[in-house]
Scaffold this motif. Structure first.
Motif, mmCIF file in Angstrom:
data_model
loop_
_atom_site.group_PDB
_atom_site.id
_atom_site.type_symbol
_atom_site.label_atom_id
_atom_site.label_comp_id
_atom_site.label_asym_id
_atom_site.label_seq_id
_atom_site.Cartn_x
_atom_site.Cartn_y
_atom_site.Cartn_z
ATOM 1 N N ILE A 52 0.834 -1.213 0.000
ATOM 2 C CA ILE A 52 0.000 0.000 0.000
ATOM 3 C C ILE A 52 0.868 1.263 0.000
ATOM 4 O O ILE A 52 0.682 2.158 -0.816
ATOM 5 C CB ILE A 52 -0.905 0.043 1.250
ATOM 6 C CG1 ILE A 52 -1.826 -1.167 1.277
ATOM 7 C CG2 ILE A 52 -1.666 1.356 1.336
ATOM 8 C CD1 ILE A 52 -3.227 -0.931 0.880
ATOM 9 N N GLU A 67 -4.546 3.425 5.711
ATOM 10 C CA GLU A 67 -5.585 2.475 5.298
ATOM 11 C C GLU A 67 -5.125 1.020 5.269
ATOM 12 O O GLU A 67 -5.941 0.117 5.206
ATOM 13 C CB GLU A 67 -6.217 2.891 3.960
ATOM 14 C CG GLU A 67 -5.303 2.813 2.779
ATOM 15 C CD GLU A 67 -5.914 3.456 1.527
ATOM 16 O OE1 GLU A 67 -6.881 4.223 1.627
ATOM 17 O OE2 GLU A 67 -5.390 3.185 0.442
ATOM 18 N N TYR A 68 -3.814 0.785 5.323
ATOM 19 C CA TYR A 68 -3.358 -0.607 5.232
ATOM 20 C C TYR A 68 -3.939 -1.472 6.346
ATOM 21 O O TYR A 68 -4.256 -2.638 6.150
ATOM 22 C CB TYR A 68 -1.822 -0.694 5.209
ATOM 23 C CG TYR A 68 -1.156 -0.392 6.521
ATOM 24 C CD1 TYR A 68 -0.846 0.906 6.883
ATOM 25 C CD2 TYR A 68 -0.862 -1.421 7.418
ATOM 26 C CE1 TYR A 68 -0.250 1.182 8.096
ATOM 27 C CE2 TYR A 68 -0.256 -1.151 8.638
ATOM 28 C CZ TYR A 68 0.034 0.145 8.973
ATOM 29 O OH TYR A 68 0.609 0.419 10.174
ATOM 30 N N PHE A 71 -7.692 -2.260 5.700
ATOM 31 C CA PHE A 71 -7.713 -3.132 4.514
ATOM 32 C C PHE A 71 -7.323 -4.547 4.921
ATOM 33 O O PHE A 71 -7.967 -5.517 4.546
ATOM 34 C CB PHE A 71 -6.693 -2.652 3.468
ATOM 35 C CG PHE A 71 -7.172 -1.553 2.566
ATOM 36 C CD1 PHE A 71 -8.241 -0.753 2.903
ATOM 37 C CD2 PHE A 71 -6.533 -1.309 1.366
ATOM 38 C CE1 PHE A 71 -8.664 0.277 2.077
ATOM 39 C CE2 PHE A 71 -6.945 -0.295 0.521
ATOM 40 C CZ PHE A 71 -8.008 0.507 0.886
ATOM 41 N N TYR A 72 -6.253 -4.633 5.682
ATOM 42 C CA TYR A 72 -5.746 -5.958 6.071
ATOM 43 C C TYR A 72 -6.794 -6.670 6.922
ATOM 44 O O TYR A 72 -7.055 -7.860 6.767
ATOM 45 C CB TYR A 72 -4.441 -5.799 6.850
ATOM 46 C CG TYR A 72 -3.670 -7.096 6.993
ATOM 47 C CD1 TYR A 72 -2.946 -7.623 5.926
ATOM 48 C CD2 TYR A 72 -3.666 -7.802 8.194
ATOM 49 C CE1 TYR A 72 -2.247 -8.812 6.048
ATOM 50 C CE2 TYR A 72 -2.960 -8.989 8.319
ATOM 51 C CZ TYR A 72 -2.251 -9.488 7.247
ATOM 52 O OH TYR A 72 -1.562 -10.670 7.371
ATOM 53 N N HIS A 79 -5.071 -11.470 1.336
ATOM 54 C CA HIS A 79 -4.073 -10.684 0.602
ATOM 55 C C HIS A 79 -2.919 -11.594 0.202
ATOM 56 O O HIS A 79 -2.190 -12.084 1.060
ATOM 57 C CB HIS A 79 -3.595 -9.518 1.467
ATOM 58 C CG HIS A 79 -4.736 -8.704 2.017
ATOM 59 N ND1 HIS A 79 -5.470 -7.838 1.237
ATOM 60 C CD2 HIS A 79 -5.306 -8.680 3.244
ATOM 61 C CE1 HIS A 79 -6.426 -7.295 1.972
ATOM 62 N NE2 HIS A 79 -6.348 -7.800 3.192
ATOM 63 N N SER A 94 -5.161 -8.789 -3.819
ATOM 64 C CA SER A 94 -6.054 -9.017 -2.684
ATOM 65 C C SER A 94 -7.368 -9.587 -3.169
ATOM 66 O O SER A 94 -7.906 -9.143 -4.196
ATOM 67 C CB SER A 94 -6.342 -7.702 -1.949
ATOM 68 O OG SER A 94 -5.176 -7.235 -1.343
ATOM 69 N N PHE A 212 -13.558 -4.497 9.044
ATOM 70 C CA PHE A 212 -12.991 -3.403 8.270
ATOM 71 C C PHE A 212 -13.430 -2.046 8.831
ATOM 72 O O PHE A 212 -12.613 -1.155 9.087
ATOM 73 C CB PHE A 212 -13.419 -3.546 6.808
ATOM 74 C CG PHE A 212 -13.199 -2.315 5.995
ATOM 75 C CD1 PHE A 212 -11.927 -1.989 5.553
ATOM 76 C CD2 PHE A 212 -14.248 -1.456 5.704
ATOM 77 C CE1 PHE A 212 -11.702 -0.830 4.825
ATOM 78 C CE2 PHE A 212 -14.041 -0.295 4.972
ATOM 79 C CZ PHE A 212 -12.768 0.015 4.530
ATOM 80 N N TRP A 216 -11.552 1.273 10.131
ATOM 81 C CA TRP A 216 -11.595 2.428 9.213
ATOM 82 C C TRP A 216 -11.976 3.700 9.970
ATOM 83 O O TRP A 216 -11.383 4.760 9.767
ATOM 84 C CB TRP A 216 -12.601 2.146 8.083
ATOM 85 C CG TRP A 216 -12.583 3.147 6.975
ATOM 86 C CD1 TRP A 216 -13.459 4.168 6.789
ATOM 87 C CD2 TRP A 216 -11.641 3.223 5.892
ATOM 88 N NE1 TRP A 216 -13.132 4.882 5.657
ATOM 89 C CE2 TRP A 216 -12.026 4.325 5.086
ATOM 90 C CE3 TRP A 216 -10.527 2.472 5.521
ATOM 91 C CZ2 TRP A 216 -11.322 4.693 3.938
ATOM 92 C CZ3 TRP A 216 -9.830 2.839 4.376
ATOM 93 C CH2 TRP A 216 -10.223 3.943 3.597
ATOM 94 N N THR A 327 -13.395 2.415 -1.283
ATOM 95 C CA THR A 327 -12.076 2.266 -1.875
ATOM 96 C C THR A 327 -12.205 1.533 -3.203
ATOM 97 O O THR A 327 -13.078 0.678 -3.364
ATOM 98 C CB THR A 327 -11.119 1.450 -0.961
ATOM 99 O OG1 THR A 327 -10.587 0.358 -1.694
ATOM 100 C CG2 THR A 327 -11.803 0.900 0.253
ATOM 101 N N GLU A 329 -10.028 -0.485 -4.244
ATOM 102 C CA GLU A 329 -9.368 -1.780 -4.082
ATOM 103 C C GLU A 329 -10.237 -2.828 -3.403
ATOM 104 O O GLU A 329 -10.072 -4.016 -3.635
ATOM 105 C CB GLU A 329 -8.082 -1.614 -3.256
ATOM 106 C CG GLU A 329 -7.103 -0.619 -3.827
ATOM 107 C CD GLU A 329 -6.786 -0.886 -5.282
ATOM 108 O OE1 GLU A 329 -6.610 -2.050 -5.648
ATOM 109 O OE2 GLU A 329 -6.761 0.078 -6.062
ATOM 110 N N LEU A 330 -11.144 -2.354 -2.517
ATOM 111 C CA LEU A 330 -11.936 -3.322 -1.749
ATOM 112 C C LEU A 330 -13.426 -3.239 -2.057
ATOM 113 O O LEU A 330 -14.210 -3.936 -1.445
ATOM 114 C CB LEU A 330 -11.739 -3.092 -0.240
ATOM 115 C CG LEU A 330 -10.611 -3.854 0.434
ATOM 116 C CD1 LEU A 330 -9.256 -3.376 -0.045
ATOM 117 C CD2 LEU A 330 -10.672 -3.676 1.945
#
Ligand SMILES: CC(C)(COP(=O)(O)OP(=O)(O)OC[C@H]1O[C@@H](n2cnc3c(N)ncnc32)[C@H](O)[C@@H]1OP(=O)(O)O)[C@@H](O)C(=O)NCCC(=O)NCCS
Length: 331
Positions: A52, A67-68, A71-72, A79, A94, A212, A216, A327, A329-330
């Motif tokens: 990230i 945010e990592y 996200f994780y 991931h 991911s 999450f 967040w 996001t 990514e997610l």
């Protein structure tokens, strides 16, 4: 099997930790040099942080500073990394499983020194092999990759997401927006029932994402506001610090009035700051709002799905409440 046996032997002899989970590279799709020189396993937190903070930064994706961790936490074994035999990270992907029906793919990056050799394709196929169980798979594809995802893996494009960016200007927008009486109460994190927020978020996102979300909303330098009507949440947004400026993500609202009310509150706090929002073009009210805020499009991705039509329909049933995605990514 050979790889796992070798690692078990090494583990016994020198006492090193065995990777938490290995996925076997699918030999049908790859050259023997990839099969023999690389392996796939779950990323550890510090490896994911590097993806990230360093890799996605180099791609110009403007990652959030903190945010990592959320996200994780969204899916700790989702991931994946492709590593060389001397344990160097070469590629990441991911696959965040929210529940048995929905998985979102993102953070697909190959080390620039290893591109165009079939590494990315190998990682995608290895991960997809594990996921093909009838659930819906989603991804936001950059324009250059949309054809690839369609042709190689069977993803279908559904709609565009536009990244809007620009400077938040308090005064202009206040003048533009408000003549209507305020029917909603705007509250901050301290007055918010987090369980109620998790429920509201799930009603819009279509899946519960408690792990999450808890992380967040706790990110340093983040700022949450929610709109309530008769004590019930009807919209919320989180502004958090990015490498460059801030992002408003997610930004969900029952309707345009709620969205505008929340916006005005954010504007007064972040006036003069660069703000970024990833908006689905299918929510025209959200696009119009971003334009009125003086933001402009800087980047486009396409939302693509692979899976049963029924699940695709369900997934975007509440898209009219999405004023900005959480996001790219997610999902
Ligand atoms: C997208 C990305 C992950 C692809 O990774 P990659 O390892 O380069 O991908 P591959 O090598 O598997 O495939 C890319 C091309 O390499 C070529 N290629 C594949 N195998 C090859 C091989 N054995 N030898 C030579 N070339 C090869 C092909 O031309 C392929 O193109 P095609 O799909 O038209 O056939 C990488 O380009 C990247 O990190 N980009 C920046 C981040 C990004 O945009 N991510 C996607 C976000 S949606």
């Amino acid at each position: 099997m050979y790889l796992l046996t070798m690692l078990s032997l090494i583990n016994k002899r020198v006492g090193i930790e065995l990777p938490s989970k290995l996925l076997y590279i699918n030999q049908k799709h790859i050259s023997s040099s990839i099969e023999n020189n690389f392996f796939v396993r779950n990323l550890k937190l510090f490896e994911f942080e590097k993806v990230i903070t360093e890799w996605s930064k180099k791609e110009g994706w403007n990652p959030g500073l903190y945010e990592y961790l959320p996200f994780y936490n969204a899916c700790q074994d989702g991931h994946k990394g492709l590593f060389s035999n001397d344990n160097r990270l070469i590629a990441s992907l991911s696959a965040v499983r929210y529940d048995k029906e929905f998985v979102f793919l993102g953070m697909y990056i190959v080390d620039p020194n290893y591109r165009e050799q079939g590494i990315g394709n190998t990682l995608v196929r290895t991960v997809l092999e594990e996921l093909e169980d009838g659930s819906l798979l989603g991804i936001n594809g950059v324009t250059q990759q949309v054809g690839n995802y369609q042709r190689k893996y069977g993803f279908v494009p559904y709609y565009n997401n536009f990244r809007f960016s620009g400077v938040f200007r308090d005064q202009t927008c206040k003048n533009l927006f408000f003549r209507s009486e305020k029917k909603f109460k705007i509250i901050g994190r301290e007055s918010l029932d987090i369980n109620q927020l998790i429920d509201y978020d799930a009603s819009v996102f279509s899946h519960v994402r408690e792990g999450f979300l808890r992380k967040w909303v706790e990110m340093p330098e983040s700022y949450l506001l929610a709109a309530t009507e008769k004590e019930k949440i009807c919209g919320y947004g989180v502004v958090s610090k990015s490498l460059n400026g801030y992002k408003l993500a997610p930004f969900f609202a029952k309707n345009e009035e709620v969205a505008k009310n929340l916006c005005v509150s954010f504007l007064s706090k972040f006036s003069g700051e660069i703000m970024q929002m990833d908006i689905p073009e299918t929510n025209q009210s959200a696009v119009a709002l971003a334009i009125r805020l003086g933001l402009f499009t800087t980047f486009k991705t396409e939302r693509m799905y692979k899976g049963p039509e029924r699940l695709i329909k369900q997934q975007d049933e509440q898209i009219n409440q999405v004023y900005a995605h959480t996001t790219l990514e997610l999902g």
